[in-house]
Design a protein around this motif. Structure first.
Motif, PDB file in Angstrom:
ATOM      1  N   VAL A  36       0.757  -1.053   0.128  1.00 22.88           N
ATOM      2  CA  VAL A  36       0.021   0.046  -0.004  1.00 22.88           C
ATOM      3  C   VAL A  36       1.196   1.143   0.152  1.00 22.88           C
ATOM      4  O   VAL A  36       1.899   1.351   0.756  1.00 22.88           O
ATOM      5  N   VAL A  37       0.552   2.284  -0.969  1.00 21.59           N
ATOM      6  CA  VAL A  37       1.326   3.424  -0.999  1.00 21.59           C
ATOM      7  C   VAL A  37       0.613   4.416  -0.279  1.00 21.59           C
ATOM      8  O   VAL A  37      -0.724   4.665  -0.372  1.00 21.59           O
ATOM      9  N   GLN A  38       1.674   5.163   0.824  1.00 24.06           N
ATOM     10  CA  GLN A  38       1.153   6.303   1.202  1.00 24.06           C
ATOM     11  C   GLN A  38       1.614   7.388   0.676  1.00 24.06           C
ATOM     12  O   GLN A  38       2.595   8.033   1.045  1.00 24.06           O
ATOM     13  N   ASN A  39       0.865   7.810  -0.325  1.00 21.25           N
ATOM     14  CA  ASN A  39       1.256   9.050  -1.193  1.00 21.25           C
ATOM     15  C   ASN A  39       0.948  10.281  -0.214  1.00 21.25           C
ATOM     16  O   ASN A  39      -0.251  10.449   0.157  1.00 21.25           O
ATOM     17  N   PRO A  40       1.746  11.352  -0.106  1.00 16.01           N
ATOM     18  CA  PRO A  40       1.546  12.480   0.759  1.00 16.01           C
ATOM     19  C   PRO A  40       0.372  13.364   0.009  1.00 16.01           C
ATOM     20  O   PRO A  40       0.004  14.148   0.792  1.00 16.01           O
ATOM     21  N   THR A  41      -0.016  13.119  -1.163  1.00 17.50           N
ATOM     22  CA  THR A  41      -0.921  14.059  -1.761  1.00 17.50           C
ATOM     23  C   THR A  41      -0.510  15.581  -1.670  1.00 17.50           C
ATOM     24  O   THR A  41      -1.427  16.514  -1.477  1.00 17.50           O
ATOM     25  N   LEU A  42       0.700  16.016  -2.074  1.00 16.75           N
ATOM     26  CA  LEU A  42       1.420  17.177  -1.982  1.00 16.75           C
ATOM     27  C   LEU A  42       1.391  17.824  -3.374  1.00 16.75           C
ATOM     28  O   LEU A  42       0.742  18.845  -3.732  1.00 16.75           O
ATOM     29  N   SER A  43       1.761  16.808  -4.303  1.00 14.67           N
ATOM     30  CA  SER A  43       2.122  16.957  -5.684  1.00 14.67           C
ATOM     31  C   SER A  43       1.912  15.724  -6.327  1.00 14.67           C
ATOM     32  O   SER A  43       1.986  14.688  -5.758  1.00 14.67           O
ATOM     33  N   LEU A  44       1.355  15.643  -7.558  1.00  8.13           N
ATOM     34  CA  LEU A  44       1.414  14.573  -8.607  1.00  8.13           C
ATOM     35  C   LEU A  44       2.625  14.130  -8.783  1.00  8.13           C
ATOM     36  O   LEU A  44       2.643  12.713  -8.493  1.00  8.13           O
ATOM     37  N   GLN A  45       3.650  14.838  -8.927  1.00  2.25           N
ATOM     38  CA  GLN A  45       4.964  14.190  -9.152  1.00  2.25           C
ATOM     39  C   GLN A  45       5.436  13.485  -7.849  1.00  2.25           C
ATOM     40  O   GLN A  45       6.098  12.488  -7.912  1.00  2.25           O
ATOM     41  N   GLY A  46       5.056  14.157  -6.852  1.00  5.44           N
ATOM     42  CA  GLY A  46       5.533  13.509  -5.453  1.00  5.44           C
ATOM     43  C   GLY A  46       4.909  12.288  -5.148  1.00  5.44           C
ATOM     44  O   GLY A  46       5.733  11.162  -4.767  1.00  5.44           O
ATOM     45  N   PRO A  94      -6.654  10.588 -16.403  1.00  2.00           N
ATOM     46  CA  PRO A  94      -6.066  11.463 -17.194  1.00  2.00           C
ATOM     47  C   PRO A  94      -5.067  11.392 -18.543  1.00  2.00           C
ATOM     48  O   PRO A  94      -4.479  10.182 -18.523  1.00  2.00           O
ATOM     49  N   ASP A  95      -5.478  11.944 -19.580  1.00  2.00           N
ATOM     50  CA  ASP A  95      -4.732  11.804 -20.649  1.00  2.00           C
ATOM     51  C   ASP A  95      -3.414  12.738 -20.748  1.00  2.00           C
ATOM     52  O   ASP A  95      -3.124  13.580 -19.596  1.00  2.00           O
ATOM     53  N   LYS A  96      -2.523  12.769 -21.638  1.00  2.00           N
ATOM     54  CA  LYS A  96      -1.394  13.765 -21.729  1.00  2.00           C
ATOM     55  C   LYS A  96      -1.691  15.069 -21.618  1.00  2.00           C
ATOM     56  O   LYS A  96      -2.646  15.325 -22.269  1.00  2.00           O
ATOM     57  N   GLY A  97      -1.006  15.766 -20.602  1.00  7.45           N
ATOM     58  CA  GLY A  97      -1.372  16.969 -20.406  1.00  7.45           C
ATOM     59  C   GLY A  97      -2.687  17.257 -19.510  1.00  7.45           C
ATOM     60  O   GLY A  97      -2.977  18.377 -19.238  1.00  7.45           O
ATOM     61  N   LEU A 159      -3.838  18.383  -7.660  1.00  5.24           N
ATOM     62  CA  LEU A 159      -4.907  18.605  -8.247  1.00  5.24           C
ATOM     63  C   LEU A 159      -4.435  19.271  -9.668  1.00  5.24           C
ATOM     64  O   LEU A 159      -4.869  18.645 -10.845  1.00  5.24           O
ATOM     65  N   ALA A 160      -3.434  19.899  -9.787  1.00  3.51           N
ATOM     66  CA  ALA A 160      -3.046  20.766 -10.769  1.00  3.51           C
ATOM     67  C   ALA A 160      -1.996  19.900 -11.800  1.00  3.51           C
ATOM     68  O   ALA A 160      -1.606  20.335 -12.833  1.00  3.51           O
ATOM     69  N   GLY A 161      -1.520  19.010 -10.984  1.00  2.00           N
ATOM     70  CA  GLY A 161      -0.433  18.174 -11.674  1.00  2.00           C
ATOM     71  C   GLY A 161      -0.726  17.483 -12.967  1.00  2.00           C
ATOM     72  O   GLY A 161      -1.758  16.749 -12.959  1.00  2.00           O
ATOM     73  N   ALA A 162       0.018  17.636 -14.007  1.00  5.14           N
ATOM     74  CA  ALA A 162      -0.642  17.264 -15.486  1.00  5.14           C
ATOM     75  C   ALA A 162       0.148  15.739 -15.681  1.00  5.14           C
ATOM     76  O   ALA A 162       1.419  15.845 -15.330  1.00  5.14           O
ATOM     77  N   VAL A 163      -0.514  14.919 -16.213  1.00  2.00           N
ATOM     78  CA  VAL A 163       0.111  13.725 -16.464  1.00  2.00           C
ATOM     79  C   VAL A 163       1.098  13.781 -17.763  1.00  2.00           C
ATOM     80  O   VAL A 163       0.554  14.493 -18.805  1.00  2.00           O
ATOM     81  N   ASN A 164       2.345  13.457 -17.719  1.00  2.00           N
ATOM     82  CA  ASN A 164       3.108  13.417 -19.060  1.00  2.00           C
ATOM     83  C   ASN A 164       2.957  12.283 -19.973  1.00  2.00           C
ATOM     84  O   ASN A 164       2.918  12.614 -21.075  1.00  2.00           O
ATOM     85  N   GLU A 165       3.118  10.978 -19.309  1.00  2.00           N
ATOM     86  CA  GLU A 165       2.772   9.847 -20.435  1.00  2.00           C
ATOM     87  C   GLU A 165       1.911   8.854 -19.680  1.00  2.00           C
ATOM     88  O   GLU A 165       2.431   7.994 -19.099  1.00  2.00           O
ATOM     89  N   PRO A 166       0.452   9.133 -20.095  1.00  2.00           N
ATOM     90  CA  PRO A 166      -0.541   8.283 -19.344  1.00  2.00           C
ATOM     91  C   PRO A 166      -0.199   6.737 -19.769  1.00  2.00           C
ATOM     92  O   PRO A 166      -0.043   6.231 -20.820  1.00  2.00           O
ATOM     93  N   ALA A 167      -0.005   5.785 -18.809  1.00  2.00           N
ATOM     94  CA  ALA A 167       0.565   4.440 -18.723  1.00  2.00           C
ATOM     95  C   ALA A 167      -0.597   3.940 -19.465  1.00  2.00           C
ATOM     96  O   ALA A 167      -0.342   2.623 -19.966  1.00  2.00           O
ATOM     97  N   TRP A 168      -1.774   4.004 -19.343  1.00  2.00           N
ATOM     98  CA  TRP A 168      -2.976   3.316 -20.100  1.00  2.00           C
ATOM     99  C   TRP A 168      -2.919   3.421 -21.546  1.00  2.00           C
ATOM    100  O   TRP A 168      -3.560   2.513 -22.049  1.00  2.00           O
ATOM    101  N   ARG A 169      -2.060   4.297 -21.907  1.00  2.00           N
ATOM    102  CA  ARG A 169      -1.860   4.110 -23.645  1.00  2.00           C
ATOM    103  C   ARG A 169      -1.105   3.017 -23.788  1.00  2.00           C
ATOM    104  O   ARG A 169      -1.031   2.626 -25.118  1.00  2.00           O
TER     105      ARG A 169
END
Length: 226
Positions: A36-46, A94-97, A159-169
């Motif tokens: 189980v990941v405990q993501n800090p939910t501070l930024s998408l990249q983090g 999310p899709d790219k961007g 919330l504002a963090g944009a996905v670079n390369e969506p893995a679902w593709r």
């Protein structure tokens, strides 16, 4: 036993990883190795980085699962070489961007509006008094109250963090639509899952479907593992 035995679970906004315990217990009973990941939910990249750290520790192919905002996290982190499949549980895809912000900018007509309070110092909370109805309508009142009182501040940068390369593709994906969701409208869930080419199941449940319907969630994860 299925080909993939590792599962990594990623939580969404306002909550932490402990909500996954009912799903965790069911998967462990069936012999899966679950983290189980405990993501800090501070930024998408983090949060993607926190998820990659856990993926690095897996000993082979892994099913990566995300709930709600966790769907954005797994879309970003799921390009990791250990990830064999993605599972979205009432989640953003999310899709790219794209970010969660862009995905919620134009809600379907008549959709319920999540009771997110105005940001304070860069963080968001849900209105405690409306948490039960909006997030966890199919949980007992006392359990929903606990979740409301145990909220994790959700960073506006996440919330504002944009996905670079969506893995679902590039990875096979599954999606559980929660048909009684009052946080992410079911029509939006269906649209995202269709766009991502997911194998879809629909379950009568609230946004907290991973807590209220753990067997349905675990079954979809096992399907992805096969």
């Amino acid at each position: 036993m299925s080909a993939v035995t590792n599962v990594v679970l990623v939580h969404g906004g306002f909550v932490d990883g402990s909500g996954w315990q009912p799903v965790y217990d069911l998967l462990k009973q069936d012999g899966y190795r679950v983290s189980v990941v405990q993501n800090p939910t501070l930024s998408l990249q983090g949060d993607a980085e926190a998820t990659r750290m856990v993926l690095d520790r897996q000993d082979g192919p892994t099913v990566l699962v995300g709930h709600s905002y966790g769907g954005a996290v797994i879309s970003e982190a799921g390009t990791h070489p250990n990830v064999a499949a993605l599972v979205y549980i009432a989640a953003f895809a999310p899709d790219k961007g794209e970010s969660v912000n862009t995905l919620i900018a134009d809600p379907p007509p008549g959709a319920p509006v999540p009771p997110i309070l105005p940001p304070v110092d860069g963080f968001l909370f849900l209105d405690r008094d409306k948490f039960h109805a909006s997030f966890a309508g199919d949980l007992p009142a006392a359990q929903a109250q606990f979740l409301a009182d145990a909220q994790v501040p959700w960073g506006v940068d996440a919330l504002a963090g944009a996905v670079n390369e969506p893995a679902w593709r590039s990875k096979p994906s599954w999606y559980l639509v929660a048909t009684d969701d009052r946080m992410i409208p079911p029509p939006a869930q269906r649209a995202m899952s269709e766009r991502a080419g997911c194998t879809v199941v629909e379950v009568a449940g609230s946004h907290a479907v991973y807590v209220s319907q753990p067997a349905a969630v675990a079954d979809l994860i096992k399907q992805a593992a096969r």
